[in-house]
Scaffold this motif. Structure first.
Motif, PDB file in Angstrom:
ATOM      1  N   ASP A 141      -2.795  -1.429  -3.855  1.00  0.00           N
ATOM      2  CA  ASP A 141      -1.502  -1.155  -3.257  1.00  0.00           C
ATOM      3  C   ASP A 141      -1.001  -2.067  -2.233  1.00  0.00           C
ATOM      4  O   ASP A 141       0.150  -2.498  -1.940  1.00  0.00           O
ATOM      5  CB  ASP A 141      -1.984   0.048  -2.325  1.00  0.00           C
ATOM      6  N   ARG A 142      -2.090  -2.947  -1.532  1.00  0.00           N
ATOM      7  CA  ARG A 142      -1.935  -4.028  -0.655  1.00  0.00           C
ATOM      8  C   ARG A 142      -1.073  -4.974  -1.512  1.00  0.00           C
ATOM      9  O   ARG A 142      -0.267  -5.858  -1.003  1.00  0.00           O
ATOM     10  CB  ARG A 142      -3.197  -4.286  -0.164  1.00  0.00           C
ATOM     11  N   LEU A 143      -1.707  -5.439  -2.672  1.00  0.00           N
ATOM     12  CA  LEU A 143      -1.106  -6.615  -3.599  1.00  0.00           C
ATOM     13  C   LEU A 143       0.436  -6.173  -4.004  1.00  0.00           C
ATOM     14  O   LEU A 143       1.148  -7.052  -4.092  1.00  0.00           O
ATOM     15  CB  LEU A 143      -1.996  -6.804  -4.755  1.00  0.00           C
ATOM     16  N   LEU A 144       0.659  -4.933  -4.294  1.00  0.00           N
ATOM     17  CA  LEU A 144       1.631  -4.536  -4.673  1.00  0.00           C
ATOM     18  C   LEU A 144       3.040  -4.841  -3.618  1.00  0.00           C
ATOM     19  O   LEU A 144       4.073  -5.182  -3.776  1.00  0.00           O
ATOM     20  CB  LEU A 144       2.012  -3.098  -5.124  1.00  0.00           C
ATOM     21  N   ARG A 145       2.725  -4.435  -2.433  1.00  0.00           N
ATOM     22  CA  ARG A 145       3.354  -4.651  -1.088  1.00  0.00           C
ATOM     23  C   ARG A 145       3.827  -6.122  -0.847  1.00  0.00           C
ATOM     24  O   ARG A 145       4.849  -6.480  -0.675  1.00  0.00           O
ATOM     25  CB  ARG A 145       2.817  -4.073   0.123  1.00  0.00           C
ATOM     26  N   ALA A 146       2.397  -7.011  -1.009  1.00  0.00           N
ATOM     27  CA  ALA A 146       2.755  -8.303  -0.896  1.00  0.00           C
ATOM     28  C   ALA A 146       3.641  -8.909  -1.928  1.00  0.00           C
ATOM     29  O   ALA A 146       4.278  -9.890  -1.733  1.00  0.00           O
ATOM     30  CB  ALA A 146       1.358  -8.857  -0.800  1.00  0.00           C
ATOM     31  N   GLU A 147       3.263  -8.556  -3.392  1.00  0.00           N
ATOM     32  CA  GLU A 147       4.046  -9.219  -4.318  1.00  0.00           C
ATOM     33  C   GLU A 147       5.562  -8.774  -4.707  1.00  0.00           C
ATOM     34  O   GLU A 147       6.203  -9.249  -4.902  1.00  0.00           O
ATOM     35  CB  GLU A 147       2.987  -9.198  -5.698  1.00  0.00           C
ATOM     36  N   LEU A 148       5.646  -7.558  -4.454  1.00  0.00           N
ATOM     37  CA  LEU A 148       6.825  -6.720  -5.025  1.00  0.00           C
ATOM     38  C   LEU A 148       7.715  -6.069  -3.809  1.00  0.00           C
ATOM     39  O   LEU A 148       8.913  -5.670  -4.036  1.00  0.00           O
ATOM     40  CB  LEU A 148       6.283  -5.617  -6.169  1.00  0.00           C
ATOM     41  N   GLY A 149       6.951  -5.643  -2.706  1.00  0.00           N
ATOM     42  CA  GLY A 149       7.582  -5.238  -1.503  1.00  0.00           C
ATOM     43  C   GLY A 149       7.441  -3.898  -1.590  1.00  0.00           C
ATOM     44  O   GLY A 149       7.991  -3.034  -0.975  1.00  0.00           O
ATOM     45  N   ILE A 150       6.552  -3.240  -2.571  1.00  0.00           N
ATOM     46  CA  ILE A 150       6.692  -1.649  -2.620  1.00  0.00           C
ATOM     47  C   ILE A 150       5.108  -1.391  -2.848  1.00  0.00           C
ATOM     48  O   ILE A 150       4.310  -2.164  -3.282  1.00  0.00           O
ATOM     49  CB  ILE A 150       7.355  -1.223  -3.821  1.00  0.00           C
ATOM     50  N   GLY A 151       4.715  -0.012  -2.431  1.00  0.00           N
ATOM     51  CA  GLY A 151       3.382   0.264  -2.650  1.00  0.00           C
ATOM     52  C   GLY A 151       2.963   1.033  -4.138  1.00  0.00           C
ATOM     53  O   GLY A 151       3.875   1.262  -4.636  1.00  0.00           O
ATOM     54  N   GLN A 152       1.944   1.450  -4.196  1.00  0.00           N
ATOM     55  CA  GLN A 152       1.399   2.294  -5.449  1.00  0.00           C
ATOM     56  C   GLN A 152       2.231   3.520  -5.571  1.00  0.00           C
ATOM     57  O   GLN A 152       2.639   3.538  -6.738  1.00  0.00           O
ATOM     58  CB  GLN A 152      -0.030   2.506  -5.514  1.00  0.00           C
ATOM     59  N   ALA A 153       2.491   4.132  -4.543  1.00  0.00           N
ATOM     60  CA  ALA A 153       3.116   5.398  -4.583  1.00  0.00           C
ATOM     61  C   ALA A 153       4.681   5.361  -5.019  1.00  0.00           C
ATOM     62  O   ALA A 153       5.107   5.866  -5.786  1.00  0.00           O
ATOM     63  CB  ALA A 153       2.979   6.090  -3.233  1.00  0.00           C
ATOM     64  N   GLU A 154       5.295   4.291  -4.354  1.00  0.00           N
ATOM     65  CA  GLU A 154       6.757   3.966  -4.841  1.00  0.00           C
ATOM     66  C   GLU A 154       6.723   3.555  -6.303  1.00  0.00           C
ATOM     67  O   GLU A 154       7.757   3.915  -6.884  1.00  0.00           O
ATOM     68  CB  GLU A 154       7.349   3.014  -3.873  1.00  0.00           C
ATOM     69  N   LEU A 155       5.665   2.630  -6.644  1.00  0.00           N
ATOM     70  CA  LEU A 155       5.930   2.188  -8.217  1.00  0.00           C
ATOM     71  C   LEU A 155       5.544   3.217  -8.990  1.00  0.00           C
ATOM     72  O   LEU A 155       6.267   3.315 -10.020  1.00  0.00           O
ATOM     73  CB  LEU A 155       4.617   1.387  -8.225  1.00  0.00           C
ATOM     74  N   THR A 156       4.761   4.399  -8.856  1.00  0.00           N
ATOM     75  CA  THR A 156       4.586   5.655  -9.384  1.00  0.00           C
ATOM     76  C   THR A 156       5.581   6.172  -9.533  1.00  0.00           C
ATOM     77  O   THR A 156       6.020   6.842 -10.614  1.00  0.00           O
ATOM     78  CB  THR A 156       3.187   6.105  -9.106  1.00  0.00           C
ATOM     79  N   ARG A 157       6.553   6.473  -8.351  1.00  0.00           N
ATOM     80  CA  ARG A 157       7.775   7.263  -8.351  1.00  0.00           C
ATOM     81  C   ARG A 157       8.868   6.522  -9.108  1.00  0.00           C
ATOM     82  O   ARG A 157       9.408   7.367 -10.128  1.00  0.00           O
ATOM     83  CB  ARG A 157       8.174   7.353  -6.971  1.00  0.00           C
TER      84      ARG A 157
END
Length: 339
Positions: free
Chosen positions: A312-328
């Motif tokens: 989740d932290r790396l998604l926010r750092a690299e893409l600007g979204i968390g795991q929940a948002e990616l899943t959505r």
């Protein structure tokens, strides 16, 4: 005597070996009158492909007479070597080497596929890998399973798999792609290219792939690389998932590691779901961000960390979204397959 045998290993005359030798010789129980049994490591390096020798534990029966000639040699543990199945043949190009068997399929066709796969992978993943791929082509599906050290029943539909060469240090470019000649032979030309490019991606990304890398990510980027620029539409790339969606069977989250187990129910859908997740990232944020995210996930600081929190932290750092948002976002893409 053993040094001379290593230079002329039975079955290897058609294979480009840079070196071969026995080491760590230890007398083993058994043998009988007039014979010695020796445990040894056979170290073999393929010219131009292995930085480190590949090590095969062997068991040799030596006759005391005739200069202690070798009467028998067999695998002592782990998978056998390809040449244990018979005489070898090889086909080599600029980016690919195919090792096969004299009584097996002609390696030339597979070589052409590998020659296209390696540059396609380099176009995405850069020059941080060797830029070449070693393919092993046994003659039968049973031999393929034995090279894996696996139950043949679990690998019937698997066309290829990437394995680490035995005895080489971790994260070295000594991977092999093992081809299942029967499953591979049933594929179309396009399917064969996808399979080999997928596996070549695993070879190229080995140094960035760790135990804490989710399989949806590692398998997803391999399929994404293989299908990139193919011109295929999502429903063509993910037909099993599209059928599930049409029937009202939608996933609730990204596939778990267990969903990729050979022979698992729904394994085709797991691969298609993984591809769609990586396609989403590449399309929405760009291929470079997908590659950067992948490498960040495989960084050494992941050892011992909570995988979900770190992801989740790396998604926010690299893409600007968390795991929940990616899943959505991903679930919306899955649902769109029914459109």
């Amino acid at each position: 005597m053993l040094d001379a045998r290593a230079r002329e290993l039975p079955g290897t005359s058609g294979l480009p070996l840079a070196e071969a030798g026995y080491r760590n010789l230890v007398l083993a129980p058994g043998g009988g009158p007039g014979r010695l049994t020796v445990a040894a490591d056979l170290a073999v390096r393929v010219a131009g492909y292995d930085e480190y020798p590949v090590v095969y534990p062997r068991r040799l029966t030596l006759a005391r007479a005739d200069g202690r000639r070798v009467e028998r040699e067999e695998s002592a543990s782990g998978p056998p070597a390809l040449w244990d199945f018979g005489g070898g043949q090889a086909a080599q190009g600029a980016h690919c080497l195919v090792l096969g068997l004299a009584d097996g399929p002609d390696p030339a066709g597979l070589l052409a596929v590998g020659e296209r796969a390696a540059p396609a992978v380099s176009a995405v993943w850069g020059a941080g890998w060797a830029g070449r791929v070693l393919l092993e082509l046994p003659a039968t599906e049973a031999q393929f399973a034995r090279l894996l050290g696996a139950d043949p029943a679990g690998w019937t539909g698997m066309a290829a798999v990437t394995v680490a060469a035995p005895g080489a240090p971790r994260h070295t470019p000594a991977d092999r792609v093992l081809i299942n000649p029967e499953a591979y032979g049933r594929l179309s030309d396009f399917g064969r290219q996808v399979v080999v490019t997928h596996e070549t991606t695993h070879v190229a990304t080995r140094a960035d792939t760790r135990a804490w890398t989710p399989l949806w990510l590692s398998e997803g980027v391999a399929d994404w690389t293989a299908y990139r620029d193919s011109g295929r539409q999502p429903r063509q790339i993910a037909p099993e998932l599209a059928r599930d969606v049409a029937a009202g069977r939608l996933p609730t989250g990204l596939p778990a590691d267990r969903d990729f187990t050979a022979g698992a129910t729904g394994i085709a859908q797991a691969y298609e779901q993984a591809w769609l997740a990586c396609e989403l990232i590449a399309h929405r944020y760009g291929p470079d961000r997908l590659v950067a995210f992948y490498r960040a996930v495989g960084a050494p600081d992941g050892e011992g960390a909570d995988r979900d929190q770190r992801l989740d932290r790396l998604l926010r750092a690299e893409l600007g979204i968390g795991q929940a948002e990616l899943t959505r976002l991903w679930l919306a893409e899955v649902a769109a397959l029914n459109g």
